[in-house]
Structure formats: C-alpha cells, structure tokens
Design an enzyme around this catalytic site. Structure first.
Site, mmCIF file in Angstrom:
data_model
loop_
_atom_site.group_PDB
_atom_site.id
_atom_site.type_symbol
_atom_site.label_atom_id
_atom_site.label_comp_id
_atom_site.label_asym_id
_atom_site.label_seq_id
_atom_site.Cartn_x
_atom_site.Cartn_y
_atom_site.Cartn_z
ATOM 1 N N GLY A 110 0.826 -1.209 0.000
ATOM 2 C CA GLY A 110 0.000 0.000 0.000
ATOM 3 C C GLY A 110 0.851 1.246 0.000
ATOM 4 O O GLY A 110 2.063 1.175 0.205
ATOM 5 N N PRO A 111 0.210 2.400 -0.215
ATOM 6 C CA PRO A 111 0.952 3.662 -0.291
ATOM 7 C C PRO A 111 1.667 3.995 1.014
ATOM 8 O O PRO A 111 1.309 3.449 2.072
ATOM 9 C CB PRO A 111 -0.142 4.704 -0.565
ATOM 10 N N PRO A 112 2.657 4.875 0.969
ATOM 11 C CA PRO A 112 3.401 5.234 2.179
ATOM 12 C C PRO A 112 2.503 5.882 3.231
ATOM 13 O O PRO A 112 1.546 6.569 2.889
ATOM 14 C CB PRO A 112 4.419 6.280 1.684
ATOM 15 N N GLY A 113 2.826 5.611 4.477
ATOM 16 C CA GLY A 113 2.141 6.293 5.581
ATOM 17 C C GLY A 113 0.742 5.808 5.876
ATOM 18 O O GLY A 113 -0.040 6.497 6.528
ATOM 19 N N GLY A 115 0.074 3.011 7.543
ATOM 20 C CA GLY A 115 0.029 2.265 8.805
ATOM 21 C C GLY A 115 0.541 0.837 8.714
ATOM 22 O O GLY A 115 0.204 0.004 9.557
ATOM 23 N N THR A 117 3.639 -0.249 9.161
ATOM 24 C CA THR A 117 4.516 -0.538 10.301
ATOM 25 C C THR A 117 3.680 -0.706 11.571
ATOM 26 O O THR A 117 3.952 -1.590 12.396
ATOM 27 C CB THR A 117 5.535 0.606 10.475
ATOM 28 N N GLU A 337 -4.892 32.256 -10.932
ATOM 29 C CA GLU A 337 -5.755 31.548 -9.972
ATOM 30 C C GLU A 337 -7.235 31.799 -10.279
ATOM 31 O O GLU A 337 -8.066 30.903 -10.146
ATOM 32 C CB GLU A 337 -5.441 31.982 -8.531
HETATM 33 P P1 ATP Z 1 5.947 3.637 4.931
HETATM 34 O O1 ATP Z 1 5.459 2.804 3.798
HETATM 35 O O2 ATP Z 1 6.345 5.016 4.508
HETATM 36 O O3 ATP Z 1 6.968 2.967 5.800
HETATM 37 P P2 ATP Z 1 3.813 2.927 6.720
HETATM 38 O O4 ATP Z 1 2.639 2.499 5.908
HETATM 39 O O5 ATP Z 1 4.643 1.882 7.342
HETATM 40 O O6 ATP Z 1 4.689 3.927 5.866
HETATM 41 P P3 ATP Z 1 3.492 3.906 9.361
HETATM 42 O O7 ATP Z 1 4.950 4.061 9.641
HETATM 43 O O8 ATP Z 1 2.813 2.729 9.938
HETATM 44 O O9 ATP Z 1 3.273 3.944 7.806
HETATM 45 O O10 ATP Z 1 2.709 5.216 9.783
HETATM 46 C C1 ATP Z 1 3.371 6.444 10.011
HETATM 47 C C2 ATP Z 1 2.628 7.257 11.050
HETATM 48 O O11 ATP Z 1 1.380 7.686 10.510
HETATM 49 C C3 ATP Z 1 2.272 6.465 12.286
HETATM 50 O O12 ATP Z 1 3.253 6.582 13.251
HETATM 51 C C4 ATP Z 1 0.965 7.092 12.743
HETATM 52 O O13 ATP Z 1 1.205 8.235 13.529
HETATM 53 C C5 ATP Z 1 0.332 7.557 11.460
HETATM 54 N N1 ATP Z 1 -0.644 6.587 10.917
HETATM 55 C C6 ATP Z 1 -0.581 5.997 9.694
HETATM 56 N N2 ATP Z 1 -1.647 5.200 9.498
HETATM 57 C C7 ATP Z 1 -2.396 5.275 10.618
HETATM 58 C C8 ATP Z 1 -3.618 4.662 11.014
HETATM 59 N N3 ATP Z 1 -4.282 3.825 10.212
HETATM 60 N N4 ATP Z 1 -4.096 4.956 12.251
HETATM 61 C C9 ATP Z 1 -3.448 5.810 13.064
HETATM 62 N N5 ATP Z 1 -2.290 6.412 12.738
HETATM 63 C C10 ATP Z 1 -1.763 6.173 11.525
#
Ligand code: ATP
Length: 500
Positions: A110-113, A115, A117, A337
């Site tokens: 899935g896309p970065p950020g 969740g 991890t 704009e």
């Molecule tokens: P990457 O692919 O860049 O490693 P990732 O998918 O592993 O990203 P995380 O490191 O799990 O992303 O999420 C980064 C931060 O974003 C978390 O520490 C949290 O604060 C917030 N976050 C992301 N997804 C969620 C979620 N579903 N619920 C709550 N917080 C979230």
C-alpha cells in the site's frame, strides 16, 4: 568478560604503558599497533561483520512501543485479514494436527504512511511475540556478503531474543522489502541477489525450527517489482492491502490522534475528514499536530476549527512562505488563480471554497475546493472537466498577457496525467489500448488533440466571464483571499448572455 571487564581493561592499559615507559621501553610502536587494531576491530563491527553487534544495534533501536489494533484507525478489512492470518500463529497446535503448513510470510502492500509498520507492531502485540524490525535499505552495502550476513544476524537475534524473553514466537518485520527483493536480472546486482537468497534460505528454514516460531512480515508499495521467488506459495503467500483510508477511516484516525489534544467546543473532525480525501494516516496525524502548533502560536489552550483548516492547507500545499513577489508577478498569479476558479465554478457550481494569493510551499497562490464525496470512479466528462480546471490558469495568462509562464508547470503535469488515465481507460478516440502497443506518434497526436480541444473550451468559458477577472483582481490583490461566496456573487453578476 565480567560486567566491569571493559572498565578494568581501560584502567590496566595506561598502567602497563606507564610501567613500560618507566623501565625504558619504546612504547610508540605498541601504541601505534593498539590504535590500528582497535580501529580495525571497530570498523568490522560497524560493517556488521560481528554478528553480536549487528543484532544488538538493531535490537536496541527497534524496541516496539506498546500498540494494539485499536490504535490503528480505519483499515478494518486489512486488520481483520491480518488477525485471521495471525490466528495461525496462535493456534499452532490445532493447525499442526490438521497438517496445515505454518504461515511464514505476510506481505503488506500500500501507499506510504498508511500504517503498515503500525500493523506489524500490533501483530507482535496480538500474538505476544518478540518484534524485530529492519528496513530493506539497511541491507544494502557495497561489500558483497554483508547484506546476507545482516539477514542472518536479524533472524538469529530474533530467535535469541524470543528465548531470552521466554516468548514462543517472533515477528521479523522488513520495511521497503522491494529494495532487496526486487526482480533478479542476472548478475548486475550480485550483492542484492545474495541478500535476497539469504532471506529465502531463512524463510525455507522456518518450518524446521519448532520454537520459537518465526513469522516474517514485510511492507512495500511496489509489489509488482518483487521477485517471483518471494511471492510463491510457502514464502510471502498472504498479501494484505493497506489502502488509503476512506472518510470513515479518516475520521477514526483523526479521533485517535486528537485523544491527547484539547479541542475547542463545536470543532467538527467530520468536516476535516471530508476535506482530506486522499490523505494517508501519516498526513492526518500531521494535520492534528500542525493544528495544535497553530493553536499554540495563537496563544490558545484549545484547537479551533480554523487551526484545523490551516493545517489541512499546510499538509496539502506546504507552509505559507513570506517570499516577496513583484507587483507584476502578483497580478499574473491572481489572474492565473482566477482562471482556475472561474472554470471550476462553471463546470462544478459551488465547488470553490477560497481563492488565495498567499505563497505556500512552491505555489504563489491557490484555489481551495469544497470537500466532495469520496469518489473512486470517474466518468470521461469528469476527467475532461478536471483537465479544463487545470488548464484554466495558463489560458487566463494567455488572454491577458498573450503568453504563458512557468507557473503552469504543475497544472500541465496534472492535465497530462489525466490524459494518460483517459487513454488507459479507453476513454479516448484511440479506443481500448495498451500504451505499449501504440506508437509514440499516435499517442502524441491524440494527446495534443484532447488538450487542444479542452484548451479551446476553457478559453470560451473564460472569455464569457472576462469581466469577473477585472472585478475580482483588485479585491484579490488587496485582501489576498476571496471567499467562495464573494467569488460566486461576482460571477453571478457577470452571467449576462454573451454573443457567441
Ligand atoms: P511507509 O510505507 O512510509 O513505511 P507505513 O505504511 O509503514 O509507511 P506507518 O509508519 O505505519 O506507515 O505510519 C506512520 C505514522 O502515521 C504512524 O506513526 C501514525 O502516527 C500515522 N498513521 C498511519 N496510518 C495510521 C492509522 N491507520 N491509524 C493511526 N495512525 C496512523
């Protein structure tokens, strides 16, 4: 060596050296050799040559924070799928009786950020496992064999820690697995190949090790890049998609990150969830954090709706900058704009929420649109309208200055991406195509035809509302913002039938 071994050694060496000096021995070669040996020893340890150190380093950095699935917002489907998969690890004896092979790898995509991890950490908590994490890029080294030895260390350390902490299982999480697990193309990246081979070997060895049981979780946002050996049954054979959250998910995530923040009465996180279509969990966390910073700057004790609104703008477009621009630049940006805003309001009435002339991130001005319902399917008309909105700025500049500027670069990028989407979805005169099967010339011809036709339509719309530009320009230059309502009033005033 005992607990104080290092201290005793550090104390003894100078005493011995002083004694040698005292009895007249030349100690310079001894010091030289000692320094040389110490540096060599240190360097090998840093390179991961020493297994203990490599593992220790990783173990220390990655002690997981306590985290449960409840602390992950949205992602209901992914969480459910993951829990089901993890039950295999928990109900190990039952599955063994049925002869089911143990689950070895779970791939989160899935896309970065979004969740991923967090999911892996929650998985460790759910299964009461030791959690070891590393990122694919940590295994990339110039020296052949070091990456592979780091993989070995990681698994060894996971097993050691599980036995030390008396746990039955360990979860090894590898983020950015595509860095080491990319398709092998025969010889070019020998170091990566060895690292990947080592990972495959570790995975194959898992079934023989009864206790502690090891589960590998990996994350990537480029699954299509992975080597097929990693994806075959018996390796990473569970794939769980962790997507961008929908509106309900966004609200859930906002609520999670609002827990430790004081919100003023009447603040609606639901509105924020509506305004943040396409945001990842990490971006939503950032919105809550930035809103709190804005509240602090205003010397307030709680976060108000306007702080959240500013934070959404900041995360979307970057911080306001105090870049000084010339009068000519400001006039041009204002007209640009307004061009976007007029087209947007004509093709989607009520959609403009604000036209602003304040520099933000790299943009010198921007149009903020009202939140719309989450949408995952787009018609040809919708895409064409979107292209017209993107072209509105450049067309307005042409109308008033006779030419374009570099300010339209992002708009064109957006327009071209939309044309590509139309082509890939069979929404152009080329019909249903695979872009590889069509010549570049054909693609370019169709691309130009679409953009030319939509530029013409955009010009017609803007010419019909030429007076809005002149009426709004002064207000925008002086006030720096024009609210959606103000703008709509000006637009309605100009809506007189124009000669064709
Ligand atoms: P990457 O692919 O860049 O490693 P990732 O998918 O592993 O990203 P995380 O490191 O799990 O992303 O999420 C980064 C931060 O974003 C978390 O520490 C949290 O604060 C917030 N976050 C992301 N997804 C969620 C979620 N579903 N619920 C709550 N917080 C979230």
């Amino acid at each position: 060596m005992s607990k104080y071994g290092k201290e005793i050694l550090i104390g003894t060496i100078p005493v011995v050296l002083l004694f040698l000096l005292f009895i007249g021995v030349n100690i310079i070669p001894v010091i030289f050799m000692t320094v040389l040996l110490a540096s060599l020893f240190y360097m090998t340890r840093m390179r991961g040559g020493n297994m203990g150190m490599g593992g220790e380093r990783r173990g220390k950095v990655r002690t997981p924070a306590f985290l449960t699935f409840d602390e992950i917002g949205g992602q209901d489907r992914a969480k459910k799928e993951l829990r089901e998969a993890l039950d295999f690890l928990i109900r190990y004896e039952e599955i063994q009786k049925l002869g089911i092979r143990p689950l070895k790898g779970i791939l989160l995509t899935g896309p970065p950020g979004t969740g991923k991890t967090l999911m892996a950490k929650a998985a460790a908590h759910y299964t009461n496992s030791v959690f070891m994490a590393a990122s694919g890029s940590e295994f990339v080294e110039m020296y052949v064999g070091v990456g592979a030895s780091r993989i070995r260390d990681l698994f060894k350390e996971a097993r050691n820690r599980a036995s030390k902490e008396n746990k039955d299982s360990a979860i090894v999480f590898i983020d950015e697995i595509d860095v080491i697990g990319g398709k092998r193309d025969g010889g070019q990246h020998r170091e990566y190949d060895q690292t990947l081979n080592q990972l495959l070997t570790e995975m194959d060895g898992i079934h023989t090790a009864e206790s502690p049981r090891i589960l590998i979780m990996a994350a990537t946002n480029r699954k299509e890049m992975l080597d097929s050996a990693l994806l075959r049954p018996g390796r990473f054979d569970r794939h769980i998609e962790v997507d961008l959250p929908d509106k309900k998910g966004r609200l859930h995530i906002l609520n999670i990150h609002a827990k430790n923040k004081p919100l003023a009465e009447g603040v609606s996180l639901e509105t924020v969830a509506e305004e943040t279509f396409g945001f990842s969990g990490a971006q939503l966390e950032s919105v809550m954090n930035e809103a709190a910073i804005y509240a602090m700057r205003d010397d307030l004790e709680s976060i108000e709706q306007r702080h959240l609104s500013l934070a959404v703008d900041k995360v979307m477009m970057g911080e306001r900058t105090d870049r000084e621009s010339t009068k000519e630049e400001r006039d041009r940006v204002a007209l640009h704009e307004l061009g976007h805003a007029i087209v947007a309001e004509i093709v989607r009435p009520g959609s403009v929420s604000q036209v602003a002339l304040s520099p933000r991130g790299k943009a010198l001005g921007y149009v903020r649109h009202n939140p719309q319902q989450d949408q995952y399917l787009y018609t040809k008309e919708h895409l064409q309208q979107q292209i017209m909105i993107a072209l509105g700025g450049a067309v307005a500049e042409e109308m008033f200055y006779g030419g374009r500027s570099t300010g339209s670069r992002n708009d064109f990028e957006q327009a071209l991406n939309l044309v590509h989407t139309m082509m890939d979805c069979g929404l152009t005169n080329l019909g249903i195509i695979d872009r590889q099967m069509v010549t570049k010339e054909e693609l370019m011809k169709e691309n130009a035809a679409i953009l030319e036709q939509l530029t013409e339509e955009t010009r017609k719309v803007l010419e019909q509302h030429r007076s809005v530009f002149t009426q709004s320009l002064d207000i925008l230059i002086h006030e720096e913002v024009l609210s959606g309502e103000q703008f709509r009033e000006l637009l309605a005033g100009s809506e007189l039938p124009q000669p064709a």
